[in-house]
Design a protein around this motif. Structure first.
Motif, short mmCIF file in Angstrom:
data_model
loop_
_atom_site.label_atom_id
_atom_site.label_comp_id
_atom_site.label_asym_id
_atom_site.label_seq_id
_atom_site.Cartn_x
_atom_site.Cartn_y
_atom_site.Cartn_z
N ARG A 135 45.61 42.40 35.32
CA ARG A 135 44.19 42.63 35.37
C ARG A 135 43.39 42.60 34.05
N THR A 138 43.55 38.47 33.14
CA THR A 138 43.38 37.48 34.08
C THR A 138 42.14 37.92 34.98
N THR A 139 41.16 36.99 35.36
CA THR A 139 40.26 37.06 36.18
C THR A 139 40.65 36.90 37.51
N SER A 141 39.24 35.39 39.98
CA SER A 141 39.09 34.14 40.37
C SER A 141 40.41 33.30 39.86
N ASP A 142 40.78 33.54 38.69
CA ASP A 142 42.06 32.69 38.18
C ASP A 142 43.08 33.08 39.19
#
Length: 156
Positions: A135, A138-139, A141-142
Protein backbone atom coordinates in the motif's frame (compact mmCIF):
# COMPACT_ATOMS: atom_id res chain seq x y z
CA UNK A 1 25.18 -13.34 -20.68
CA UNK A 2 26.47 -13.84 -17.14
CA UNK A 3 26.23 -11.52 -14.18
CA UNK A 4 29.23 -10.44 -12.14
CA UNK A 5 27.65 -11.69 -8.88
CA UNK A 6 26.31 -15.25 -8.73
CA UNK A 7 22.69 -15.50 -7.62
CA UNK A 8 23.69 -17.48 -4.52
CA UNK A 9 26.02 -14.71 -3.34
CA UNK A 10 23.69 -11.76 -3.99
CA UNK A 11 20.63 -13.35 -2.38
CA UNK A 12 21.73 -16.31 -0.25
CA UNK A 13 18.20 -17.16 0.86
CA UNK A 14 16.95 -17.52 -2.71
CA UNK A 15 18.65 -20.88 -3.23
CA UNK A 16 17.15 -22.23 0.03
CA UNK A 17 13.68 -20.96 -0.91
CA UNK A 18 13.94 -22.61 -4.33
CA UNK A 19 14.92 -25.89 -2.67
CA UNK A 20 11.92 -25.54 -0.35
CA UNK A 21 9.53 -25.05 -3.25
CA UNK A 22 11.01 -28.08 -5.03
CA UNK A 23 10.63 -30.17 -1.86
CA UNK A 24 6.95 -29.27 -1.49
CA UNK A 25 6.32 -29.85 -5.19
CA UNK A 26 7.88 -33.31 -4.94
CA UNK A 27 5.93 -34.14 -1.77
CA UNK A 28 2.67 -33.30 -3.56
CA UNK A 29 3.46 -35.51 -6.54
CA UNK A 30 5.06 -38.43 -4.71
CA UNK A 31 2.51 -38.71 -1.87
CA UNK A 32 0.05 -40.54 -4.11
CA UNK A 33 1.33 -40.68 -7.70
CA UNK A 34 -1.84 -42.31 -9.03
CA UNK A 35 -4.25 -39.80 -7.48
CA UNK A 36 -3.10 -36.18 -7.21
CA UNK A 37 -4.04 -34.66 -3.86
CA UNK A 38 -5.85 -31.34 -3.60
CA UNK A 39 -4.08 -28.45 -1.96
CA UNK A 40 -4.23 -28.28 1.80
CA UNK A 41 -3.70 -25.41 4.21
CA UNK A 42 -0.17 -26.50 5.14
CA UNK A 43 1.06 -26.36 1.54
CA UNK A 44 -0.72 -23.07 0.85
CA UNK A 45 0.79 -21.55 4.00
CA UNK A 46 4.31 -22.58 2.95
CA UNK A 47 3.71 -21.36 -0.61
CA UNK A 48 2.42 -18.05 0.77
CA UNK A 49 5.63 -17.69 2.78
CA UNK A 50 7.66 -18.25 -0.39
CA UNK A 51 5.59 -15.74 -2.37
CA UNK A 52 5.92 -13.05 0.29
CA UNK A 53 9.69 -13.63 0.38
CA UNK A 54 9.81 -13.32 -3.42
CA UNK A 55 7.66 -10.21 -3.11
CA UNK A 56 10.28 -8.61 -0.84
CA UNK A 57 13.04 -9.66 -3.26
CA UNK A 58 11.25 -8.14 -6.27
CA UNK A 59 10.69 -4.96 -4.27
CA UNK A 60 14.40 -4.75 -3.51
CA UNK A 61 15.41 -5.51 -7.08
CA UNK A 62 12.99 -2.96 -8.55
CA UNK A 63 14.25 -0.23 -6.21
CA UNK A 64 17.93 -0.87 -6.95
CA UNK A 65 17.47 -1.45 -10.69
CA UNK A 66 15.23 1.53 -11.44
CA UNK A 67 17.82 4.35 -11.13
CA UNK A 68 20.42 2.96 -13.55
CA UNK A 69 17.94 1.09 -15.78
CA UNK A 70 14.47 2.69 -15.64
CA UNK A 71 12.76 0.39 -18.17
CA UNK A 72 13.99 -2.78 -16.45
CA UNK A 73 13.01 -1.30 -13.08
CA UNK A 74 9.46 -0.70 -14.34
CA UNK A 75 9.21 -4.31 -15.50
CA UNK A 76 10.41 -5.54 -12.11
CA UNK A 77 7.89 -3.23 -10.41
CA UNK A 78 5.15 -4.73 -12.59
CA UNK A 79 6.27 -8.24 -11.63
CA UNK A 80 6.22 -7.09 -7.99
CA UNK A 81 2.58 -6.00 -8.38
CA UNK A 82 1.52 -9.21 -10.15
CA UNK A 83 3.23 -11.27 -7.46
CA UNK A 84 1.20 -9.42 -4.83
CA UNK A 85 -1.98 -10.27 -6.74
CA UNK A 86 -0.98 -13.95 -6.71
CA UNK A 87 -0.16 -13.75 -2.99
CA UNK A 88 -3.59 -12.26 -2.25
CA UNK A 89 -5.34 -14.98 -4.25
CA UNK A 90 -3.35 -17.62 -2.38
CA UNK A 91 -4.30 -16.09 0.98
CA UNK A 92 -7.96 -16.12 -0.07
CA UNK A 93 -7.71 -19.76 -1.17
CA UNK A 94 -6.15 -20.68 2.19
CA UNK A 95 -9.23 -19.40 3.99
CA UNK A 96 -11.59 -21.25 1.66
CA UNK A 97 -10.06 -24.63 2.50
CA UNK A 98 -11.41 -26.48 5.51
CA UNK A 99 -9.16 -27.17 8.44
CA UNK A 100 -9.29 -30.53 10.17
CA UNK A 101 -9.74 -29.12 13.68
CA UNK A 102 -11.35 -25.74 13.03
CA UNK A 103 -14.94 -24.59 12.63
CA UNK A 104 -15.91 -22.38 9.67
CA UNK A 105 -16.17 -19.33 11.96
CA UNK A 106 -12.61 -19.82 13.24
CA UNK A 107 -11.26 -20.21 9.68
CA UNK A 108 -12.05 -16.60 8.80
CA UNK A 109 -9.29 -14.01 8.83
CA UNK A 110 -9.77 -11.67 11.78
CA UNK A 111 -6.93 -9.13 11.85
CA UNK A 112 -8.17 -7.71 15.14
CA UNK A 113 -7.41 -11.08 16.79
CA UNK A 114 -3.94 -11.54 15.36
CA UNK A 115 -1.81 -10.89 18.46
CA UNK A 116 -3.75 -13.42 20.52
CA UNK A 117 -4.99 -15.60 17.65
CA UNK A 118 -4.26 -19.26 16.99
CA UNK A 119 -1.04 -20.23 15.16
CA UNK A 120 -2.95 -20.77 11.90
CA UNK A 121 -3.31 -16.99 11.65
CA UNK A 122 0.40 -16.55 11.01
CA UNK A 123 -0.48 -16.50 7.30
CA UNK A 124 -2.71 -13.51 8.03
CA UNK A 125 0.03 -11.74 9.98
CA UNK A 126 2.47 -12.32 7.12
CA UNK A 127 -0.10 -11.15 4.57
CA UNK A 128 -0.96 -8.00 6.52
CA UNK A 129 2.71 -7.11 6.96
CA UNK A 130 3.34 -7.50 3.22
CA UNK A 131 0.14 -5.57 2.48
CA UNK A 132 1.43 -2.53 4.38
CA UNK A 133 4.49 -2.43 2.12
CA UNK A 134 2.34 -2.82 -0.99
CA UNK A 135 0.00 0.00 0.00
CA UNK A 136 2.92 2.38 0.55
CA UNK A 137 4.39 1.74 -2.90
CA UNK A 138 1.45 0.76 -5.12
CA UNK A 139 -1.80 2.50 -5.96
CA UNK A 140 -5.11 0.60 -5.80
CA UNK A 141 -5.58 1.12 -9.54
CA UNK A 142 -2.20 -0.52 -10.22
CA UNK A 143 -3.20 -3.50 -8.09
CA UNK A 144 -6.44 -3.92 -10.05
CA UNK A 145 -5.01 -3.32 -13.52
CA UNK A 146 -4.60 -6.41 -15.69
CA UNK A 147 -1.35 -6.98 -17.52
CA UNK A 148 -2.75 -6.04 -20.96
CA UNK A 149 -0.45 -4.11 -23.23
CA UNK A 150 2.67 -5.09 -21.34
CA UNK A 151 5.21 -6.14 -23.93
CA UNK A 152 8.89 -6.79 -24.00
CA UNK A 153 11.33 -7.59 -26.73
CA UNK A 154 13.70 -10.46 -26.27
CA UNK A 155 17.19 -9.98 -27.60
CA UNK A 156 19.91 -12.55 -27.54
Amino acid sequence: MTSATPVGDAHPYLRAATAGVRHHTRSLTTAAPSAPQPADRVHLDVLHAHLTALHRLFDQLAETTRPPHPAAGRHLATAHTRLWQATTALHDAFHLLPAANESAAEADCHPERLPEGPPVLTICQRHLAAGHIVRRKTTPSDLNTPLHGHTTTCSQ
